[in-house]
Design a protein around this motif. Structure first.
Motif, PDB file in Angstrom:
ATOM      1  N   VAL A   1     -36.281-106.290  97.888  1.00  0.00           N
ATOM      2  CA  VAL A   1     -37.493-106.423  97.078  1.00  0.00           C
ATOM      3  C   VAL A   1     -38.729-105.877  97.786  1.00  0.00           C
ATOM      4  CG1 VAL A   1     -36.647-108.355  95.714  1.00  0.00           C
ATOM      5  CG2 VAL A   1     -37.813-108.812  97.866  1.00  0.00           C
TER       6      VAL A   1
ATOM      7  N   ARG B   1     -41.512-112.039 103.352  1.00  0.00           N
ATOM      8  CA  ARG B   1     -40.399-112.986 103.482  1.00  0.00           C
ATOM      9  C   ARG B   1     -40.913-114.420 103.360  1.00  0.00           C
ATOM     10  NH1 ARG B   1     -37.802-115.548 108.429  1.00  0.00           N
ATOM     11  NH2 ARG B   1     -35.966-116.518 107.520  1.00  0.00           N
TER      12      ARG B   1
ATOM     13  N   ARG C   1     -43.542-115.465 101.764  1.00  0.00           N
ATOM     14  CA  ARG C   1     -43.902-115.715 100.358  1.00  0.00           C
ATOM     15  C   ARG C   1     -42.650-115.948  99.507  1.00  0.00           C
ATOM     16  NH1 ARG C   1     -47.375-111.443 101.484  1.00  0.00           N
ATOM     17  NH2 ARG C   1     -46.172-110.010 100.194  1.00  0.00           N
ATOM     18  N   LEU C   2     -41.593-115.193  99.781  1.00  0.00           N
ATOM     19  CA  LEU C   2     -40.339-115.375  99.038  1.00  0.00           C
ATOM     20  C   LEU C   2     -39.748-116.757  99.287  1.00  0.00           C
ATOM     21  CD1 LEU C   2     -38.635-111.909  99.551  1.00  0.00           C
ATOM     22  CD2 LEU C   2     -39.379-112.873  97.376  1.00  0.00           C
TER      23      LEU C   2
ATOM     24  N   TYR D   1     -36.802-118.553  97.308  1.00  0.00           N
ATOM     25  CA  TYR D   1     -35.730-117.693  97.814  1.00  0.00           C
ATOM     26  C   TYR D   1     -35.449-118.108  99.259  1.00  0.00           C
ATOM     27  CZ  TYR D   1     -36.647-114.806  93.711  1.00  0.00           C
ATOM     28  OH  TYR D   1     -36.808-114.357  92.428  1.00  0.00           O
TER      29      TYR D   1
ATOM     30  N   ALA E   1     -34.139-115.613 101.977  1.00  0.00           N
ATOM     31  CA  ALA E   1     -34.839-114.338 102.149  1.00  0.00           C
ATOM     32  C   ALA E   1     -34.814-113.950 103.620  1.00  0.00           C
ATOM     33  CB  ALA E   1     -36.279-114.450 101.660  1.00  0.00           C
TER      34      ALA E   1
ATOM     35  N   ALA F   1     -34.254-110.486  99.201  1.00  0.00           N
ATOM     36  CA  ALA F   1     -34.450-111.767  98.526  1.00  0.00           C
ATOM     37  C   ALA F   1     -33.154-112.559  98.468  1.00  0.00           C
ATOM     38  CB  ALA F   1     -34.988-111.554  97.114  1.00  0.00           C
ATOM     39  N   GLU F   2     -32.052-111.868  98.197  1.00  0.00           N
ATOM     40  CA  GLU F   2     -30.763-112.536  98.074  1.00  0.00           C
ATOM     41  C   GLU F   2     -29.686-111.698  98.723  1.00  0.00           C
ATOM     42  OE1 GLU F   2     -29.585-114.459  94.639  1.00  0.00           O
ATOM     43  OE2 GLU F   2     -31.590-115.065  94.072  1.00  0.00           O
TER      44      GLU F   2
ATOM     45  N   VAL G   1     -34.370-111.364  90.246  1.00  0.00           N
ATOM     46  CA  VAL G   1     -35.651-110.889  90.788  1.00  0.00           C
ATOM     47  C   VAL G   1     -36.404-110.029  89.777  1.00  0.00           C
ATOM     48  CG1 VAL G   1     -34.945-111.076  93.201  1.00  0.00           C
ATOM     49  CG2 VAL G   1     -34.676-108.912  92.031  1.00  0.00           C
TER      50      VAL G   1
ATOM     51  N   ASP H   1     -38.290-112.391  87.537  1.00  0.00           N
ATOM     52  CA  ASP H   1     -39.222-113.283  88.212  1.00  0.00           C
ATOM     53  C   ASP H   1     -40.632-112.706  88.120  1.00  0.00           C
ATOM     54  OD1 ASP H   1     -40.713-114.872  89.934  1.00  0.00           O
ATOM     55  OD2 ASP H   1     -39.140-114.985  91.458  1.00  0.00           O
TER      56      ASP H   1
ATOM     57  N   LEU I   1     -42.920-111.870  91.245  1.00  0.00           N
ATOM     58  CA  LEU I   1     -42.689-110.674  92.047  1.00  0.00           C
ATOM     59  C   LEU I   1     -43.190-109.454  91.294  1.00  0.00           C
ATOM     60  CD1 LEU I   1     -39.019-111.309  93.237  1.00  0.00           C
ATOM     61  CD2 LEU I   1     -41.108-111.694  94.534  1.00  0.00           C
TER      62      LEU I   1
END
Length: 168
Positions: A91, A104, A106-107, A112, A115, A129-130, A145, A148, A151
């Motif tokens: 992402v 990272r 923020r995720l 997430y 992340a 993210a995943e 994502v 979402d 994002l």
């Protein structure tokens, strides 16, 4: 008194000699443009190396936008060689580690939990993210994502990164 005047004169010359002007910028731009044109005429490229864009790949009957590349692992990146999965939803792509780490964080705050950040050979950083073991799960991760709204992703993001050591 003469000493003070001498020091002031030297300081004034030194400070005035370091000013950057529009003419200096224009001159540097023209030189760089000329080098780029010469390199293109000779069959090379003077462009900066960039992240490779993903290509559509079919895995187990599922079409995914995917890129395979050797990756490295950083301290506090959230993943290592043993825990990295085969399909990773990218992402973010950054040149600065600080920016990758910020994304990272923020995720993780957005839910997430897994992340992570990995590095490339040319000192770039991917924010993932995943991480998924199968193509089917990766497809679901991509859809998650994409839908979402927290994002804001620009093409070619998101896509799947497959680490080269797991591409066998």
């Amino acid at each position: 008194m003469k000493k003070i005047l001498f020091v002031a004169a030297v300081a004034a010359i030194a400070l005035s000699g370091c000013k950057t002007t529009e003419a200096n910028y224009r001159s540097a731009y023209e030189i760089a443009k000329e080098k780029q044109q010469r390199a293109e005429e000779e069959g090379g490229s003077a462009k900066l190396q960039t992240f490779a864009d993903p290509k559509e790949t079919t895995v187990d009957g599922i079409k995914l936008m995917m890129h395979t590349e050797p990756v490295g692992f950083i301290a506090d990146g959230g993943v290592n060689r043993e825990t990295m999965q085969r399909y990773n939803v990218v992402v973010g792509r950054f040149r600065q580690l600080f920016n990758a780490r910020q994304m990272r964080e923020r995720l993780i705050a957005a839910g997430y939990e897994k992340a992570c950040v990995v590095t490339t050979r040319d000192a770039g950083y991917y924010v993932i993210a995943e991480s998924c073991p199968t193509a089917a799960e990766a497809e679901k991760g991509l859809e998650k994502v994409k839908s979402d709204s927290s994002l804001s992703l620009r093409a070619p993001l998101p896509y799947i990164l497959r680490p080269a050591h797991l591409a066998r």
